[in-house]
Design a protein around this motif. Structure first.
Motif, PDB file in Angstrom:
ATOM      1  N   GLY A 273       0.815  -1.207   0.000  1.00 27.93           N
ATOM      2  CA  GLY A 273       0.000   0.000   0.000  1.00 27.93           C
ATOM      3  C   GLY A 273       0.850   1.260   0.000  1.00 27.93           C
ATOM      4  O   GLY A 273       0.529   2.240   0.671  1.00 27.93           O
ATOM      5  N   ASN A 274       1.928   1.255  -0.789  1.00 30.10           N
ATOM      6  CA  ASN A 274       2.841   2.393  -0.826  1.00 30.10           C
ATOM      7  C   ASN A 274       2.230   3.558  -1.597  1.00 30.10           C
ATOM      8  O   ASN A 274       1.201   3.420  -2.262  1.00 30.10           O
ATOM      9  N   LEU A 275       2.898   4.708  -1.538  1.00 33.48           N
ATOM     10  CA  LEU A 275       2.357   5.932  -2.135  1.00 33.48           C
ATOM     11  C   LEU A 275       2.145   5.806  -3.641  1.00 33.48           C
ATOM     12  O   LEU A 275       1.084   6.217  -4.141  1.00 33.48           O
ATOM     13  N   PRO A 276       3.083   5.278  -4.443  1.00 36.73           N
ATOM     14  CA  PRO A 276       2.816   5.134  -5.884  1.00 36.73           C
ATOM     15  C   PRO A 276       1.605   4.261  -6.188  1.00 36.73           C
ATOM     16  O   PRO A 276       0.823   4.568  -7.094  1.00 36.73           O
ATOM     17  N   PHE A 277       1.439   3.177  -5.431  1.00 38.35           N
ATOM     18  CA  PHE A 277       0.257   2.320  -5.654  1.00 38.35           C
ATOM     19  C   PHE A 277      -1.022   3.057  -5.305  1.00 38.35           C
ATOM     20  O   PHE A 277      -2.033   2.936  -6.010  1.00 38.35           O
ATOM     21  N   ARG A 278      -1.014   3.825  -4.230  1.00 40.49           N
ATOM     22  CA  ARG A 278      -2.214   4.574  -3.853  1.00 40.49           C
ATOM     23  C   ARG A 278      -2.561   5.613  -4.916  1.00 40.49           C
ATOM     24  O   ARG A 278      -3.743   5.883  -5.161  1.00 40.49           O
ATOM     25  N   ARG A 279      -1.553   6.200  -5.544  1.00 35.63           N
ATOM     26  CA  ARG A 279      -1.825   7.146  -6.634  1.00 35.63           C
ATOM     27  C   ARG A 279      -2.549   6.457  -7.785  1.00 35.63           C
ATOM     28  O   ARG A 279      -3.476   7.030  -8.395  1.00 35.63           O
ATOM     29  N   ILE A 280      -2.139   5.241  -8.095  1.00 36.68           N
ATOM     30  CA  ILE A 280      -2.807   4.474  -9.155  1.00 36.68           C
ATOM     31  C   ILE A 280      -4.272   4.247  -8.790  1.00 36.68           C
ATOM     32  O   ILE A 280      -5.175   4.454  -9.607  1.00 36.68           O
ATOM     33  N   CYS A 281      -4.520   3.853  -7.550  1.00 37.60           N
ATOM     34  CA  CYS A 281      -5.891   3.576  -7.110  1.00 37.60           C
ATOM     35  C   CYS A 281      -6.731   4.850  -7.077  1.00 37.60           C
ATOM     36  O   CYS A 281      -7.929   4.813  -7.395  1.00 37.60           O
ATOM     37  N   LYS A 282      -6.141   5.979  -6.705  1.00 36.19           N
ATOM     38  CA  LYS A 282      -6.879   7.243  -6.724  1.00 36.19           C
ATOM     39  C   LYS A 282      -7.314   7.584  -8.142  1.00 36.19           C
ATOM     40  O   LYS A 282      -8.436   8.053  -8.368  1.00 36.19           O
ATOM     41  N   GLU A 283      -6.458   7.353  -9.106  1.00 32.12           N
ATOM     42  CA  GLU A 283      -6.797   7.645 -10.491  1.00 32.12           C
ATOM     43  C   GLU A 283      -7.919   6.742 -10.995  1.00 32.12           C
ATOM     44  O   GLU A 283      -8.650   7.118 -11.917  1.00 32.12           O
ATOM     45  N   PHE A 284      -8.048   5.562 -10.397  1.00 35.90           N
ATOM     46  CA  PHE A 284      -9.119   4.643 -10.786  1.00 35.90           C
ATOM     47  C   PHE A 284     -10.393   4.849  -9.968  1.00 35.90           C
ATOM     48  O   PHE A 284     -11.365   4.127 -10.175  1.00 35.90           O
ATOM     49  N   GLY A 285     -10.388   5.812  -9.031  1.00 38.29           N
ATOM     50  CA  GLY A 285     -11.636   6.156  -8.364  1.00 38.29           C
ATOM     51  C   GLY A 285     -11.745   5.856  -6.884  1.00 38.29           C
ATOM     52  O   GLY A 285     -12.838   5.991  -6.312  1.00 38.29           O
ATOM     53  N   ALA A 286     -10.660   5.471  -6.203  1.00 41.11           N
ATOM     54  CA  ALA A 286     -10.734   5.253  -4.759  1.00 41.11           C
ATOM     55  C   ALA A 286     -11.052   6.578  -4.065  1.00 41.11           C
ATOM     56  O   ALA A 286     -10.474   7.608  -4.395  1.00 41.11           O
TER      57      ALA A 286
END
Length: 609
Positions: A273-286
């Motif tokens: 759950g690192n910062l780059p992965f969270r950025r990916i998930c935010k872009e997909f709508g989290a």
């Protein structure tokens, strides 16, 4: 293991005639491995006997991990190339021979540096593995004309050198925390006294004891309310970016700074759950993200590695930090220093972590049986600020046959928690059984105003609808493994339909992750290899995605193992491989060749597919 089979269309199946060489997917070998771990069928006395062996679980603790030696780092005085100010340290341990360093660094990995392209300046300078994109003929690092060195950083939080010194010298003022702990102890003792008096009265009168957590009118109850609602002027102002200031619906009395209702929450995932992965998930709508679990003790020692888990990207509009610990004083002090120095919207307490080391020390899921400690922790942390919600993430219990969440959840609400996330498995079950959403609904129905977030086994929009129908009292849904396997699940839920990305689109997502990793961890050799390591860890989940077009009956279920198959093209086949050597090959196409003698073993031994 409670898992099924995901059936693949015949044209994509790998047959014996193929020899398996065309298919990078190794699910048959995974199944065989699982059988070997479960046990072997042997002949004994003319009858077949199943020789049970202990299954592997937990972490691969002896796995090799690439470490970049400190002496291979270039001195900061030479980062921008020759011609700068000389190093002022007499005993500097970094490299000062620029030519030797550049020769050992190796060839650039590409012609474009993502950091320089997006920001106009790369702080890694000549040590960057894409340095030719931003150095001149003399080897000096360049700054683009439009670069604004006064622009606010895209990430915040972490530990400053000044804060680190104060923490290490025990010079931080925790008087507020000590006061809150004393108040929580008074409230706990008053509650115990009240329960004891009621029990004695009930025994003498022959009446029935009211359910735990149910308030009764009495002088003690009035005293509890009076002490619990302390003067708000004495509390520090919240530093995070608050949202939804309106007080509406079931949470009107609490007036939370964050609305946890009808949200898609990304689970706080350890390692992944690192910062780059969270950025990916935010872009997909989290909607809501949370940092990886951070232990209270290392935070209070000022350890930079632990404070790095609190870092937040500007795209994370609603962000929280998750704490873990076994001591209420320590947890409350960590919560106080985060509240006063970091930009967060909520703080979460992990009382569901199943890791043996955490559990044996009395933290994580062990707090579910240490209710006295849990009460002090929740009461004191919830009282830190009216505008900083304090939430709790728990499991159903410690043992599979003894669920206790239905008893704890109303108590946690009474103690002041703003929301509770319930993972529908026990510590004992880990991830090897289906999440019990019927039990999640039973617990959610006991909450009076507090939002309850359900967690477990959501991998598709159909899964989401099924769970929300089964558990109508659940306020929101948290997604963990489902987001690791297919981060676009948030987009699917919001658009109410499946999305089947091509291998090219999935490869672009990996490229974006690598770019975010180079921006976050650095574009030098150390940053590249750190990005590669986290990419490979993520690939141990990503390969489990099965494209809908290849399945006979989509959607895919989270614990279903596919038949051995090949993809529609070479890249899709490579991405579906369960072989770590293929993951390394994929990383080399994104981040260049791996260092000599490089090997990779996933951090976790996956019992569940």
């Amino acid at each position: 293991m409670d898992s099924g089979i995901c059936y693949i269309k015949p044209e994509y199946l790998v047959t014996e005639a193929d020899g398996g060489s065309a298919a990078a997917n190794t699910e048959n070998s995974e199944n065989n491995k699982r059988k070997r771990e479960d046990g072997e069928e042997v002949q004994a006395g003319g009858k077949k006997k199943w020789d049970k062996k202990e299954r592997k679980r937990g972490q691969n603790k002896n796995r090799p991990v690439f470490k970049d030696e400190r002496y291979s780092h270039l001195c900061h005085s030479l980062i921008d190339g020759t011609g700068g100010e000389a190093c002022s340290l007499d005993n500097c341990r970094y490299v000062h021979d620029l030519d030797a360093f550049l020769a050992a660094k190796g060839e650039d990995l590409g012609l474009e540096c993502y950091v320089y392209t997006t920001k106009g300046y790369c702080a890694r300078g000549v040590s960057c593995r894409f340095a030719k994109a931003h150095t001149n003929e003399q080897g000096r690092n360049l700054k683009r004309e439009d670069y604004d060195d006064k622009a606010p950083p895209t990430t915040c939080n972490g530990v400053s050198s000044e804060l680190q010194v104060r923490l290490r010298k025990h010079d931080y003022d925790f008087s507020r925390s000590k006061e809150l702990i004393r108040m929580a102890e008074k409230l706990r003792d008053a509650r115990k006294l009240k329960e004891k008096q009621e029990k004695e009265n009930n025994q003498s009168e022959g009446t029935v004891t009211p359910p735990a957590g149910e308030k009764q009118p009495s002088d003690t109850a009035e005293m509890l309310d009076a002490e619990q609602h302390t003067d708000s002027k004495s509390k520090p102002t919240a530093t995070g970016c608050a949202i939804d200031d309106s007080a509406i619906g079931r949470d009107a009395d609490q007036k939370p700074a964050v609305d946890f209702r009808e949200k898609l929450v990304l689970s706080p995932l350890t390692t992944l759950g690192n910062l780059p992965f969270r950025r990916i998930c935010k872009e997909f709508g989290a909607d809501i993200t949370c940092g990886e679990m951070a232990c209270a003790q290392p935070l209070l020692k000022g350890m930079g590695q632990e404070w790095a888990l609190t870092k937040r990207h500007q795209s994370e509009d609603v962000f929280g930090v998750q704490l873990c610990g076994n001591n209420p004083n320590m947890i409350n002090q960590a919560a106080q220093v985060i509240h006063e120095t970091a930009q967060v919207d909520f703080i979460d307490l992990n009382i569901g972590c199943p890791i043996d080391l955490i559990y044996q020390q009395g933290g994580g899921s062990a707090l579910m049986r240490r209710t006295n400690i849990l009460e002090l922790t929740v009461r004191s942390c919830a009282a830190l600020s009216d505008r900083l919600p304090f939430t709790v993430k728990m499991r159903t219990g410690i043992y599979a046959d003894k669920s206790v969440a239905h008893e704890l959840l109303p108590l946690v609400e009474e103690w002041g928690a703003s929301a509770v996330t319930l993972h529908g498995r026990s510590r004992e079950q880990r991830y090897t059984k289906h999440a019990n959403w019927a039990y999640i609904e039973e617990c959610a129905a006991k909450a009076k105003r507090m939002p309850v977030i359900g967690n477990g086994d959501i991998l598709s929009y159909e899964d989401y609808i099924e769970r929300r129908t089964l558990a109508p009292h659940v306020s929101s849904v948290m997604i963990g493994r489902g987001a690791l396997i297919k981060p676009w699940i948030f987009q699917e839920i919001k658009e109410k339909q499946a999305w089947s990305p091509s291998s090219g689109q999935r490869y672009e997502m990996l490229q974006k992750f690598c770019n975010y990793g180079l921006e976050h961890w650095g574009s030098d050799t150390k940053g590249v290899e750190t990005t590669r390591r986290f990419l490979l860890e993520w690939q141990s989940f990503l390969y489990r995605y099965i494209p809908e077009a290849l399945q006979t009956a989509p959607p895919q279920k989270i614990n279903a193992r596919p038949q051995k198959y090949r993809g529609r093209d070479e890249m899709e086949t490579l991405m579906s491989s369960g072989n770590a050597a293929d993951w390394v090959k994929l990383s080399e196409s994104l981040l260049g060749r791996v260092p000599e003698s490089f090997t990779f073993v996933p951090k976790h031994k996956a019992n569940a597919f």
